[in-house]
Design a protein around this motif. Structure first.
Motif, PDB file in Angstrom:
ATOM      1  N   HIS A  91      34.252  -2.444  -9.417  1.00  0.00           N
ATOM      2  CA  HIS A  91      35.451  -1.670  -9.119  1.00  0.00           C
ATOM      3  C   HIS A  91      36.675  -2.344  -9.740  1.00  0.00           C
ATOM      4  CE1 HIS A  91      35.244  -4.837  -6.142  1.00  0.00           C
ATOM      5  NE2 HIS A  91      36.499  -4.610  -5.775  1.00  0.00           N
ATOM      6  N   SER A  92      37.837  -1.741  -9.533  1.00  0.00           N
ATOM      7  CA  SER A  92      39.063  -2.227 -10.147  1.00  0.00           C
ATOM      8  C   SER A  92      40.149  -2.377  -9.087  1.00  0.00           C
ATOM      9  CB  SER A  92      39.522  -1.241 -11.239  1.00  0.00           C
ATOM     10  OG  SER A  92      40.769  -1.614 -11.780  1.00  0.00           O
ATOM     11  N   VAL A  93      40.816  -3.532  -9.061  1.00  0.00           N
ATOM     12  CA  VAL A  93      41.873  -3.809  -8.086  1.00  0.00           C
ATOM     13  C   VAL A  93      43.177  -4.041  -8.845  1.00  0.00           C
ATOM     14  CG1 VAL A  93      42.587  -5.252  -6.140  1.00  0.00           C
ATOM     15  CG2 VAL A  93      40.160  -4.847  -6.550  1.00  0.00           C
ATOM     16  N   LEU A  94      43.911  -2.968  -9.041  1.00  0.00           N
ATOM     17  CA  LEU A  94      45.167  -3.008  -9.785  1.00  0.00           C
ATOM     18  C   LEU A  94      46.197  -2.107  -9.108  1.00  0.00           C
ATOM     19  CD1 LEU A  94      43.724  -2.590 -13.407  1.00  0.00           C
ATOM     20  CD2 LEU A  94      44.634  -4.712 -12.436  1.00  0.00           C
ATOM     21  N   ARG A  95      47.483  -2.394  -9.362  1.00  0.00           N
ATOM     22  CA  ARG A  95      48.623  -1.563  -8.970  1.00  0.00           C
ATOM     23  C   ARG A  95      48.964  -1.592  -7.491  1.00  0.00           C
ATOM     24  NH1 ARG A  95      47.725  -2.123 -13.605  1.00  0.00           N
ATOM     25  NH2 ARG A  95      47.719  -0.537 -15.247  1.00  0.00           N
ATOM     26  N   THR A  96      47.980  -1.732  -6.615  1.00  0.00           N
ATOM     27  CA  THR A  96      48.235  -1.676  -5.185  1.00  0.00           C
ATOM     28  C   THR A  96      47.160  -2.456  -4.444  1.00  0.00           C
ATOM     29  OG1 THR A  96      48.710  -0.158  -3.332  1.00  0.00           O
ATOM     30  CG2 THR A  96      46.927   0.467  -4.847  1.00  0.00           C
ATOM     31  N   LEU A  97      47.354  -2.674  -3.152  1.00  0.00           N
ATOM     32  CA  LEU A  97      46.455  -3.518  -2.356  1.00  0.00           C
ATOM     33  C   LEU A  97      45.226  -2.721  -1.927  1.00  0.00           C
ATOM     34  CD1 LEU A  97      49.171  -5.294  -0.159  1.00  0.00           C
ATOM     35  CD2 LEU A  97      48.164  -6.100  -2.305  1.00  0.00           C
ATOM     36  N   ILE A  98      44.255  -2.640  -2.834  1.00  0.00           N
ATOM     37  CA  ILE A  98      43.019  -1.880  -2.609  1.00  0.00           C
ATOM     38  C   ILE A  98      42.227  -2.495  -1.455  1.00  0.00           C
ATOM     39  CG2 ILE A  98      40.869  -1.082  -3.661  1.00  0.00           C
ATOM     40  CD1 ILE A  98      43.219   0.150  -5.053  1.00  0.00           C
ATOM     41  N   TYR A 151      31.877  -0.953   0.964  1.00  0.00           N
ATOM     42  CA  TYR A 151      32.486   0.113   0.172  1.00  0.00           C
ATOM     43  C   TYR A 151      33.963  -0.195  -0.055  1.00  0.00           C
ATOM     44  CZ  TYR A 151      34.159   2.081   4.657  1.00  0.00           C
ATOM     45  OH  TYR A 151      34.762   2.274   5.875  1.00  0.00           O
ATOM     46  N   THR A 152      34.496   0.326  -1.153  1.00  0.00           N
ATOM     47  CA  THR A 152      35.857  -0.011  -1.543  1.00  0.00           C
ATOM     48  C   THR A 152      36.492   1.108  -2.349  1.00  0.00           C
ATOM     49  OG1 THR A 152      37.219  -1.610  -2.778  1.00  0.00           O
ATOM     50  CG2 THR A 152      35.024  -1.178  -3.633  1.00  0.00           C
ATOM     51  N   GLY A 153      37.808   1.227  -2.239  1.00  0.00           N
ATOM     52  CA  GLY A 153      38.546   2.067  -3.163  1.00  0.00           C
ATOM     53  C   GLY A 153      38.673   1.355  -4.500  1.00  0.00           C
ATOM     54  N   SER A 154      39.331   1.997  -5.442  1.00  0.00           N
ATOM     55  CA  SER A 154      39.432   1.406  -6.776  1.00  0.00           C
ATOM     56  C   SER A 154      40.582   2.032  -7.549  1.00  0.00           C
ATOM     57  CB  SER A 154      38.117   1.618  -7.542  1.00  0.00           C
ATOM     58  OG  SER A 154      38.168   1.037  -8.832  1.00  0.00           O
ATOM     59  N   HIS A 155      41.169   1.225  -8.432  1.00  0.00           N
ATOM     60  CA  HIS A 155      42.256   1.731  -9.266  1.00  0.00           C
ATOM     61  C   HIS A 155      41.793   2.829 -10.200  1.00  0.00           C
ATOM     62  CE1 HIS A 155      44.464   1.554 -13.199  1.00  0.00           C
ATOM     63  NE2 HIS A 155      45.463   1.794 -12.378  1.00  0.00           N
ATOM     64  N   THR A 186      42.293  11.616  -9.116  1.00  0.00           N
ATOM     65  CA  THR A 186      42.896  11.428 -10.434  1.00  0.00           C
ATOM     66  C   THR A 186      43.882  10.269 -10.453  1.00  0.00           C
ATOM     67  OG1 THR A 186      44.603  13.072  -9.881  1.00  0.00           O
ATOM     68  CG2 THR A 186      42.630  13.856 -11.034  1.00  0.00           C
ATOM     69  N   SER A 187      43.995   9.548  -9.322  1.00  0.00           N
ATOM     70  CA  SER A 187      44.878   8.385  -9.202  1.00  0.00           C
ATOM     71  C   SER A 187      44.178   7.341  -8.349  1.00  0.00           C
ATOM     72  CB  SER A 187      46.214   8.788  -8.565  1.00  0.00           C
ATOM     73  OG  SER A 187      46.940   9.657  -9.403  1.00  0.00           O
ATOM     74  N   PRO A 188      44.729   6.126  -8.267  1.00  0.00           N
ATOM     75  CA  PRO A 188      44.064   5.067  -7.509  1.00  0.00           C
ATOM     76  C   PRO A 188      43.722   5.458  -6.075  1.00  0.00           C
ATOM     77  CG  PRO A 188      45.857   4.141  -8.791  1.00  0.00           C
ATOM     78  CD  PRO A 188      45.945   5.621  -8.961  1.00  0.00           C
ATOM     79  N   VAL A 189      42.540   5.035  -5.641  1.00  0.00           N
ATOM     80  CA  VAL A 189      42.112   5.198  -4.246  1.00  0.00           C
ATOM     81  C   VAL A 189      42.421   3.882  -3.539  1.00  0.00           C
ATOM     82  CG1 VAL A 189      40.181   5.618  -2.687  1.00  0.00           C
ATOM     83  CG2 VAL A 189      40.314   6.830  -4.870  1.00  0.00           C
ATOM     84  N   ARG A 190      43.475   3.881  -2.739  1.00  0.00           N
ATOM     85  CA  ARG A 190      43.886   2.650  -2.056  1.00  0.00           C
ATOM     86  C   ARG A 190      43.064   2.402  -0.807  1.00  0.00           C
ATOM     87  NH1 ARG A 190      47.693   0.364   1.684  1.00  0.00           N
ATOM     88  NH2 ARG A 190      48.774  -1.434   0.781  1.00  0.00           N
ATOM     89  N   ASP A 191      42.681   3.469  -0.112  1.00  0.00           N
ATOM     90  CA  ASP A 191      41.973   3.301   1.157  1.00  0.00           C
ATOM     91  C   ASP A 191      40.908   4.368   1.304  1.00  0.00           C
ATOM     92  OD1 ASP A 191      41.375   2.073   3.537  1.00  0.00           O
ATOM     93  OD2 ASP A 191      43.232   2.623   4.570  1.00  0.00           O
ATOM     94  N   CYS A 192      39.904   4.060   2.096  1.00  0.00           N
ATOM     95  CA  CYS A 192      38.829   4.997   2.404  1.00  0.00           C
ATOM     96  C   CYS A 192      38.205   4.560   3.722  1.00  0.00           C
ATOM     97  CB  CYS A 192      37.790   5.048   1.282  1.00  0.00           C
ATOM     98  SG  CYS A 192      37.227   3.426   0.686  1.00  0.00           S
ATOM     99  N   SER A 193      37.494   5.465   4.381  1.00  0.00           N
ATOM    100  CA  SER A 193      36.955   5.142   5.699  1.00  0.00           C
ATOM    101  C   SER A 193      35.662   5.898   5.949  1.00  0.00           C
ATOM    102  CB  SER A 193      37.989   5.495   6.778  1.00  0.00           C
ATOM    103  OG  SER A 193      37.570   5.079   8.055  1.00  0.00           O
TER     104      SER A 193
END
Length: 476
Positions: A377-384, A400-404, A426-433
């Motif tokens: 995954h990718s951790v960029l732009r925000t606190l994923i 499981y994790t969100g991703s830039h 179409t944009s970063p996924v910062r959070d998921c549950s």
């Protein structure tokens, strides 16, 4: 249209793209078999999802896992386990193979970025926080009807975090301010406008130090609902006593922003923290050896820590890092010495607007204390954010994790296999549950969409990709 891997195979030989390394050292080459996590947690995870031994003997033939649903159900009806029904491990063995990858189906669509999205502990409510000051609480059992629409007070930049009390009567929300606001979720008022239709009481976390300004990145209720723990931009951890209505503890915890904090277990005595100083720390409130001294430090990330999730046993936790990795930790490996946390950069980089340097991807901390590292995954732009999957339905078998890159990634804890990638946003996924009991996962993104992934699905057509545009602003 949304896309998910519909033919899931959890066996590591079908893994694509991600990898896991253990402390013993594993090759990242795709032509070699996976290195499984050679650690006690792998055994604990397997024990939570391995069915009763007698179910292997239900039908003739070679023993193998997973045991088919038909054999599992036949075994339950024949009481082969001698328990009169499924054990928790039997249940996890059945449910954990059916991942929430079908869909997605739209739950809500906003015109501002989603920063926070979480199920309540019992799964009946879902909370989503947006940059445009809205915090929505959905009643999951009533068709995702908006139970309360909160317009945040005195918002600075965005809603950075929310936390629902264990009794689900109150919600706290934070922004780049030392004031944490608390709202009565149980009231009959649907539209909660701060100090207009409802009071949003402000809890001042700066009162003990003269009221200077800082921001709060992370906040959590204790399991008894009596305290809040928060991580801040002034490098500190705060604990607020809700019954006494005052700040009870401030720890000068790190050398940089404290991006994430959480209680380690139900006792409330242990606190985990992660910071932009690249360190994870463990704090034991029962035995502070010296002021601001942690019980232990865990090194391994090469860049800042964006989020921590506890396994809930006071021993294991995972962290997401700006070095593009998730790390799995055992607190028994922590040390008190941080002298070897040296600077590893020979490059200039800021995750808020730059891609991760290719030359940094193969670097390894010389004193890495983690027991596994997960990549893909990718951790960029925000606190994923990243999490363990639910204990009830999966035995915490997955991470499981969100991703830039606008996706949600699901990894197998024990093998590191990347078992699913959910594609819609179409944009970063910062959070998921992940729902605590059902195979349902909800992702929220900076594109404003809040969508549901399910197994087997609702029978409706998946949600098409939105064509709306979100106004771009500076990242944080």
């Amino acid at each position: 249209m949304g896309y998910a891997m519909s033919r899931l195979e959890i066996e590591s030989e079908l893994f694509e793209g991600g990898n896991v390394t253990s402390e013993a050292g594993c090759s990242n080459r795709s032509d070699k078999p996976f290195c499984k996590v050679d650690h006690e947690i792998a055994q604990l995870t397997n024990l939570k999802s391995v069915p009763n031994e007698r179910l292997h003997q239900l039908m003739p033939g070679k023993k193998k896992l997973p045991v088919s649903p038909v054999k599992m159900l036949a075994g339950r009806e024949g009481n082969y386990s001698r328990r009169g029904g499924f054990s928790s491990a039997d249940r996890c063995h059945m449910i954990s193979r059916y991942l929430p990858v079908n869909g997605p189906w739209l739950a809500d669509q906003m015109t501002s970025r989603a920063y926070v999205s979480q199920f309540s502990a019992d799964g009946s409510l879902f909370v989503a926080g947006f940059q445009g000051s809205d915090i929505r609480i959905y009643n999951v059992d009533r068709g995702w009807k908006v139970q309360k629409n909160i317009l945040a007070k005195s918002l600075r930049w965005t809603v950075t975090d929310t936390s629902l009390s264990p009794d689900q009567r109150h919600l706290v929300y934070t922004s780049m301010s030392p004031i944490v606001h608390i709202v009565n979720v149980g009231s009959a008022t649907t539209e909660s406008l701060a100090n207009i239709t409802e009071v949003h009481e402000g809890l001042d976390f700066s009162a003990a130090d003269g009221g200077y300004s800082f921001g709060i990145f992370s906040v959590k209720f204790s399991t008894d609902g009596r305290e809040l723990v928060a991580g801040s931009s002034d490098d500190s951890i705060y604990v607020y006593d809700l019954e006494a209505n005052k700040l009870s503890l401030r720890i000068a915890a790190h050398m940089a922003d404290v991006n994430t904090v959480t209680f380690a277990d139900e006792s409330g005595n242990l606190i985990y923290s992660g910071s932009d100083d690249n360190l994870c720390k463990v704090w034991d409130r029962r035995c502070f050896v010296a002021k601001d001294k942690p019980a232990g430090v865990l090194m391994g990330h090469l860049e800042g820590v964006t989020f921590i999730d506890s396994r809930g046993d006071g021993r294991y936790f995972i962290s997401n890092g700006k070095d593009q990795t998730i790390k799995l930790w055992d607190t028994r490996k922590m040390s008190s010495n941080t002298s070897c946390n040296l600077g590893f950069r020979n490059y200039d980089w800021d995750y808020r607007w730059m891609d991760y340097p290719p030359q940094a991807r193969d670097l390894k901390h010389p004193s890495d204390q983690s027991i596994a590292t997960y990549k893909g995954h990718s951790v960029l732009r925000t606190l994923i954010r990243c999490y363990f999957s639910p204990e009830y339905s999966t035995g915490q078998k997955y991470i499981y994790t969100g991703s830039h890159d606008s996706r949600v990634y699901i990894y197998d804890v024990a093998t590191g296999a990347q078992v699913a990638v959910l594609k819609h946003h179409t944009s970063p996924v910062r959070d998921c549950s992940w729902h605590p009991y059902y195979p349902m996962l909800v992702s929220s993104s900076w594109d404003g969409d809040v969508v549901k992934w399910e197994f087997p699905g609702s029978g409706e057509a998946p949600t098409p990709v939105s064509k709306k545009r979100i106004r771009r602003r500076y990242y944080y």
